[in-house]
Design a protein around this motif. Structure first.
Motif, PDB file in Angstrom:
ATOM      1  N   ASP A   1       0.826  -1.203   0.000  1.00  0.00           N
ATOM      2  CA  ASP A   1       0.000   0.000   0.000  1.00  0.00           C
ATOM      3  C   ASP A   1       0.859   1.251   0.000  1.00  0.00           C
TER       4      ASP A   1
ATOM      5  N   ILE B   1       0.619   5.894  -0.359  1.00  0.00           N
ATOM      6  CA  ILE B   1      -0.170   7.126  -0.231  1.00  0.00           C
ATOM      7  C   ILE B   1       0.344   8.127  -1.254  1.00  0.00           C
TER       8      ILE B   1
ATOM      9  N   ASP C   1      -4.594  10.126  -1.217  1.00  0.00           N
ATOM     10  CA  ASP C   1      -5.296   8.949  -1.716  1.00  0.00           C
ATOM     11  C   ASP C   1      -4.447   7.704  -1.509  1.00  0.00           C
ATOM     12  N   GLU C   2      -5.123   6.603  -1.186  1.00  0.00           N
ATOM     13  CA  GLU C   2      -4.436   5.324  -1.021  1.00  0.00           C
ATOM     14  C   GLU C   2      -4.401   4.579  -2.351  1.00  0.00           C
ATOM     15  N   VAL C   3      -3.259   3.954  -2.630  1.00  0.00           N
ATOM     16  CA  VAL C   3      -3.095   3.117  -3.817  1.00  0.00           C
ATOM     17  C   VAL C   3      -2.422   1.820  -3.396  1.00  0.00           C
ATOM     18  N   THR C   4      -2.533   0.818  -4.269  1.00  0.00           N
ATOM     19  CA  THR C   4      -1.961  -0.486  -3.999  1.00  0.00           C
ATOM     20  C   THR C   4      -1.233  -0.989  -5.238  1.00  0.00           C
TER      21      THR C   4
ATOM     22  N   ASP D   1      -6.340   2.139  -7.375  1.00  0.00           N
ATOM     23  CA  ASP D   1      -6.818   3.101  -6.391  1.00  0.00           C
ATOM     24  C   ASP D   1      -7.817   2.430  -5.451  1.00  0.00           C
ATOM     25  N   ALA D   2      -8.374   3.213  -4.508  1.00  0.00           N
ATOM     26  CA  ALA D   2      -9.282   2.657  -3.501  1.00  0.00           C
ATOM     27  C   ALA D   2     -10.543   2.059  -4.118  1.00  0.00           C
ATOM     28  N   ASP D   3     -10.918   2.517  -5.308  1.00  0.00           N
ATOM     29  CA  ASP D   3     -12.099   1.987  -5.990  1.00  0.00           C
ATOM     30  C   ASP D   3     -11.773   0.767  -6.845  1.00  0.00           C
ATOM     31  N   GLY D   4     -10.491   0.380  -6.900  1.00  0.00           N
ATOM     32  CA  GLY D   4     -10.079  -0.769  -7.686  1.00  0.00           C
ATOM     33  C   GLY D   4      -9.732  -0.439  -9.126  1.00  0.00           C
TER      34      GLY D   4
ATOM     35  N   GLU E   1      -7.561   0.673 -12.239  1.00  0.00           N
ATOM     36  CA  GLU E   1      -6.173   0.419 -12.592  1.00  0.00           C
ATOM     37  C   GLU E   1      -5.569   1.650 -13.266  1.00  0.00           C
TER      38      GLU E   1
END
Length: 89
Positions: free
Chosen positions: A22, A24, A30-33, A50-53, A55
């Protein structure tokens, strides 16, 4: 014995593909993965979620590594926006 080896292999694959790292986005919070196996190399392309999935494909411009985090300066391939993302180790 064959059953045990198959079971162990499936468990290893299931746990290794589910791992993520994870980060920031510095400007927005905003959080990203990213997938745990993502390698941050200048000039490379990486994919973040992103947090909503959703890409996002990013180009790595600069990498700064410390004991506690990796900071990556990127450019969004779609929008051209520059961002800085910090990934905690």
């Amino acid at each position: 014995m064959r059953y045990l080896i198959t079971l162990i292999t499936l468990l290893v694959l299931a746990t290794s593909t589910a791992m993520a790292m994870d980060g920031i986005v510095s400007d927005t919070g905003d959080e990203v993965t990213v997938d745990d196996g993502t390698v941050f190399t200048e000039g490379a392309s990486i994919t973040v979620f992103d947090a909503d999935g959703a890409e996002h494909d990013l180009e790595v411009m600069r990498v700064s590594d410390s004991d506690i985090s990796t900071t990556v300066d990127v450019i969004d391939s779609e929008t051209g926006d520059a961002e800085t993302i910090e990934f905690t180790k």
